[in-house]
Design an enzyme around this catalytic site. Structure first.
Site, PDB file in Angstrom:
ATOM      1  N   SER A 183       0.816  -1.219   0.000  1.00 26.75           N
ATOM      2  CA  SER A 183       0.000   0.000   0.000  1.00 26.75           C
ATOM      3  C   SER A 183       0.851   1.270   0.000  1.00 26.75           C
ATOM      4  O   SER A 183       0.445   2.296  -0.564  1.00 26.75           O
ATOM      5  CB  SER A 183      -0.960  -0.006   1.185  1.00 26.75           C
ATOM      6  OG  SER A 183      -0.263  -0.223   2.385  1.00 26.75           O
ATOM      7  N   CYS A 238      -6.977  -6.376   0.304  1.00 29.59           N
ATOM      8  CA  CYS A 238      -5.745  -6.295   1.098  1.00 29.59           C
ATOM      9  C   CYS A 238      -5.128  -4.886   1.019  1.00 29.59           C
ATOM     10  O   CYS A 238      -5.670  -3.964   1.608  1.00 29.59           O
ATOM     11  CB  CYS A 238      -4.790  -7.400   0.683  1.00 29.59           C
ATOM     12  SG  CYS A 238      -3.654  -7.815   2.013  1.00 29.59           S
ATOM     13  N   ARG A 280       0.253 -11.078   4.755  1.00 30.90           N
ATOM     14  CA  ARG A 280       0.608  -9.835   5.479  1.00 30.90           C
ATOM     15  C   ARG A 280      -0.611  -8.903   5.492  1.00 30.90           C
ATOM     16  O   ARG A 280      -0.521  -7.715   5.156  1.00 30.90           O
ATOM     17  CB  ARG A 280       1.820  -9.155   4.853  1.00 30.90           C
ATOM     18  CG  ARG A 280       3.058 -10.038   4.875  1.00 30.90           C
ATOM     19  CD  ARG A 280       4.324  -9.258   4.635  1.00 30.90           C
ATOM     20  NE  ARG A 280       4.651  -8.467   5.812  1.00 30.90           N
ATOM     21  CZ  ARG A 280       5.137  -7.220   5.764  1.00 30.90           C
ATOM     22  NH1 ARG A 280       5.295  -6.620   4.616  1.00 30.90           N
ATOM     23  NH2 ARG A 280       5.446  -6.587   6.869  1.00 30.90           N
ATOM     24  N   HIS A 313      -7.270 -12.507  -0.119  1.00 30.58           N
ATOM     25  CA  HIS A 313      -7.134 -12.604  -1.581  1.00 30.58           C
ATOM     26  C   HIS A 313      -7.942 -13.784  -2.098  1.00 30.58           C
ATOM     27  O   HIS A 313      -7.481 -14.922  -1.987  1.00 30.58           O
ATOM     28  CB  HIS A 313      -5.667 -12.868  -1.949  1.00 30.58           C
ATOM     29  CG  HIS A 313      -4.752 -11.761  -1.608  1.00 30.58           C
ATOM     30  ND1 HIS A 313      -4.387 -10.802  -2.506  1.00 30.58           N
ATOM     31  CD2 HIS A 313      -4.116 -11.451  -0.454  1.00 30.58           C
ATOM     32  CE1 HIS A 313      -3.549  -9.951  -1.933  1.00 30.58           C
ATOM     33  NE2 HIS A 313      -3.383 -10.322  -0.693  1.00 30.58           N
ATOM     34  N   GLU A 318      -8.536 -14.126  -5.325  1.00 32.32           N
ATOM     35  CA  GLU A 318      -8.029 -14.343  -6.686  1.00 32.32           C
ATOM     36  C   GLU A 318      -6.876 -15.339  -6.744  1.00 32.32           C
ATOM     37  O   GLU A 318      -6.649 -15.966  -7.775  1.00 32.32           O
ATOM     38  CB  GLU A 318      -7.624 -12.995  -7.311  1.00 32.32           C
ATOM     39  CG  GLU A 318      -6.323 -12.359  -6.819  1.00 32.32           C
ATOM     40  CD  GLU A 318      -6.404 -11.762  -5.421  1.00 32.32           C
ATOM     41  OE1 GLU A 318      -7.489 -11.751  -4.820  1.00 32.32           O
ATOM     42  OE2 GLU A 318      -5.351 -11.315  -4.913  1.00 32.32           O
TER      43      GLU A 318
HETATM   44  N1  GLN Z   1       1.149  -5.604   3.925  1.00 36.53           N
HETATM   45  C1  GLN Z   1       0.716  -4.977   2.727  1.00 36.53           C
HETATM   46  C2  GLN Z   1       0.515  -3.470   2.929  1.00 36.53           C
HETATM   47  O1  GLN Z   1       0.597  -2.996   3.991  1.00 36.53           O
HETATM   48  C3  GLN Z   1      -0.568  -5.593   2.196  1.00 36.53           C
HETATM   49  C4  GLN Z   1      -0.308  -7.000   1.774  1.00 36.53           C
HETATM   50  C5  GLN Z   1      -1.192  -7.485   0.654  1.00 36.53           C
HETATM   51  O2  GLN Z   1      -1.790  -6.709  -0.088  1.00 36.53           O
HETATM   52  N2  GLN Z   1      -1.223  -8.770   0.490  1.00 36.53           N
HETATM   53  O3  GLN Z   1       0.269  -2.768   1.994  1.00 36.53           O
END
Ligand code: GLN
Length: 196
Positions: free
Chosen positions: A49, A79, A135, A170, A172
């Site tokens: 992100s 996510c 994550r 996710h 996908e």
């Molecule tokens: N940890 C990532 C973040 O903070 C997000 C992880 C993901 O999109 N699978 O952006």
């Protein structure tokens, strides 16, 4: 036929395009404002992100997406995409999000021990779904206008607010297409009202 865009600045946009195409949906990469103007709905993929928010600012897509979403364009964030949709980001690492959804999200909140895991989820109206969490952020709180569609261990993992849908997992990656199908069906059915 609606054309659905997938934000393709960074992250696993390819898997989202594949999932949409498998459903027979016209899907296109969105890398700039011209691409965005050609689509009626948008998926924001998982990834990082912090990086994505920088690229959104550099391309001016941050303002363009915000404006379209406020006019009713359907957006599904997964996510990192969910982090970008949130009005409040905890442990933000410098993320400047789109600030569209009344949710508060904590980045990387499942901790290092459980960097990634799979879980079976039960989603309202969608039945059982396989969720892959990588994550993943935790949705720590939701505002009154937000509907929780699925939870895991008491925390929301799939939520919607008007034309916006956010999931911390996710679908996908495992070829799970039902969340996308649901998103696309709402997009078709509600195009005149601009709401799910
Ligand atoms: N940890 C990532 C973040 O903070 C997000 C992880 C993901 O999109 N699978 O952006």
């Amino acid at each position: 036929m609606k054309r659905v865009g997938v934000l393709a600045l960074q992250g696993d946009f390819f898997e989202h395009l594949q999932t949409l195409k498998k459903l027979g949906v016209e899907a296109a990469e969105v890398r700039n404002q011209e691409d965005l103007a050609q689509v009626q709905g948008l998926v924001i993929p998982g990834g990082e992100s912090t990086t994505m928010s920088q690229l959104l600012a550099e391309t001016g897509l941050d303002q363009a997406i915000r404006a379209r979403a406020k006019q009713g364009m359907a957006v599904y964030g997964t996510c990192a995409g969910a982090i970008l949709l949130a009005k409040k980001v905890l442990n933000d690492g410098g993320v400047k999000g789109l600030g569209l959804m009344d949710i508060s999200v904590e980045r990387n909140a499942y901790g290092r021990q459980v960097d990634s895991f799979e879980a079976e989820l039960e989603a309202n109206g969608l039945g059982k779904l396989k969720g892959v969490f990588i994550r993943a952020p935790v949705i720590q709180s939701v505002g009154r206008g937000v509907e929780v569609l699925a939870s895991l261990d008491g925390k929301p993992v799939l939520v919607r607010q008007g034309n916006l849908l956010a999931g911390t997992f996710h679908p996908e990656i495992e070829g799970e297409a039902r969340v996308h199908q649901w998103f696309v069906e709402r997009l078709k059915a509600e195009s005149t009202k601009h709401r799910f």
